[in-house]
Design a protein around this motif. Structure first.
Motif, PDB file in Angstrom:
ATOM      1  N   VAL A  94       0.865  -1.188   0.000  1.00  0.00           N
ATOM      2  CA  VAL A  94       0.000   0.000   0.000  1.00  0.00           C
ATOM      3  C   VAL A  94       0.898   1.235   0.000  1.00  0.00           C
ATOM      4  O   VAL A  94       1.801   1.344   0.834  1.00  0.00           O
ATOM      5  N   CYS A  96       0.386   5.085   0.644  1.00  0.00           N
ATOM      6  CA  CYS A  96      -0.696   5.892   1.224  1.00  0.00           C
ATOM      7  C   CYS A  96      -0.315   7.366   1.339  1.00  0.00           C
ATOM      8  O   CYS A  96       0.598   7.719   2.085  1.00  0.00           O
ATOM      9  N   HIS A 186      -1.464  -1.175  -4.187  1.00  0.00           N
ATOM     10  CA  HIS A 186      -2.654  -0.398  -3.861  1.00  0.00           C
ATOM     11  C   HIS A 186      -2.262   1.054  -3.588  1.00  0.00           C
ATOM     12  O   HIS A 186      -1.263   1.307  -2.919  1.00  0.00           O
ATOM     13  N   TRP A 188      -3.631   4.502  -1.807  1.00  0.00           N
ATOM     14  CA  TRP A 188      -4.644   5.018  -0.885  1.00  0.00           C
ATOM     15  C   TRP A 188      -4.403   6.493  -0.618  1.00  0.00           C
ATOM     16  O   TRP A 188      -3.270   6.977  -0.669  1.00  0.00           O
ATOM     17  N   GLU A 198      -9.525   6.500   0.771  1.00  0.00           N
ATOM     18  CA  GLU A 198      -9.961   6.407  -0.623  1.00  0.00           C
ATOM     19  C   GLU A 198      -8.955   5.546  -1.374  1.00  0.00           C
ATOM     20  O   GLU A 198      -7.753   5.776  -1.260  1.00  0.00           O
ATOM     21  N   GLU A 199      -9.450   4.555  -2.103  1.00  0.00           N
ATOM     22  CA  GLU A 199      -8.533   3.741  -2.903  1.00  0.00           C
ATOM     23  C   GLU A 199      -8.509   4.286  -4.319  1.00  0.00           C
ATOM     24  O   GLU A 199      -9.547   4.561  -4.914  1.00  0.00           O
ATOM     25  N   ALA A 211     -12.329   2.436  -0.495  1.00  0.00           N
ATOM     26  CA  ALA A 211     -11.867   1.136  -0.025  1.00  0.00           C
ATOM     27  C   ALA A 211     -12.460   0.868   1.349  1.00  0.00           C
ATOM     28  O   ALA A 211     -12.867  -0.226   1.667  1.00  0.00           O
TER      29      ALA A 211
END
Ligand SMILES: [Zn+2]
Length: 213
Positions: A94, A96, A186, A188, A198-199, A211
């Motif tokens: 991820v 982010c 991913h 984010w 929010e993805e 997400a």
């Protein structure tokens, strides 16, 4: 420091006993499922946002959640990525970003960074994100949002997540894992004011879906 000392005592007294079994297991195993790359910002706490226990997230935090593209030569971020992916075998990564990011605000508002040369240099890793946002602002997608307005910062935060995901893929360990379909990426964006995550659609850096509500 007083707060930290008191917190440590509270942890040992009130928190650790309930997790003693977990820590006993973790003393000899390290098998996190996710590499979480976030901003160093004190308000964005990966384990809190995702409600993960110790041992579950391998975390790298940098100013602006920037990930330098792979280049020969030692680099702490690259070493962390390589260890998480090639040695620990994380299944997910991820990247982010977050609202009100100081790094992205400095870029969006063109802050004078001449007295902060390390920051100025580091933020060059967001050049692609900045170029993308500038283009979108002048061609319509972000039209109406002048430089420094919140929409521009928010757009840059998203574009930056996309740009850093692209940088991530330049790391050989990640490229190898992707080729084997052994890892998923991913993007984010965490909103500090609401706690929403929010993805982003990986290819575009634009919002795909929530997400987590
Ligand atoms: Zn930040």
């Amino acid at each position: 420091m007083q707060n930290l000392s008191e917190g440590t005592r509270r942890f040992q007294r009130d928190v650790f006993p309930a997790k003693a079994e977990l820590f006993s297991r973790l003393a000899t195993t390290h098998q996190p499922g996710t590499l979480f790359i976030g901003c160093s910002d004190a308000r964005v706490v990966p384990e809190l946002i995702t409600q993960q226990d110790p041992g579950e997230l391998f975390v790298i935090r940098t100013a602006g959640n920037l990930i330098p593209a792979y280049a020969p030569g030692a680099d702490g971020v690259a070493a962390g990525i390589e260890y998480a992916v090639a040695v620990l075998g994380v299944a997910d990564i991820v990247v982010c970003g977050h609202s009100a990011c100081g790094a992205m605000t400095a870029l969006a508002e063109h802050h004078d960074l001449t007295a902060l040369p390390a920051i100025a240099d580091w933020l060059r890793h967001a050049d692609a994100a900045q170029a993308r946002t500038a283009n979108a602002t002048t061609t319509g997608a972000g039209a109406g949002a002048g430089a420094g307005e919140p929409e521009t910062v928010a757009t840059l935060v998203r574009d930056n997540v996309a740009a850093q995901l692209a940088n991530l893929v330049t790391h050989p360990s990640v490229a190898r894992a992707l080729a084997r379909d052994a890892v998923r990426l991913h993007g984010w964006v965490f909103d500090i004011a609401t706690g929403a995550v929010e993805e982003l659609a990986p290819a575009s850096g634009r919002p795909a879906a929530l997400a987590v509500a």
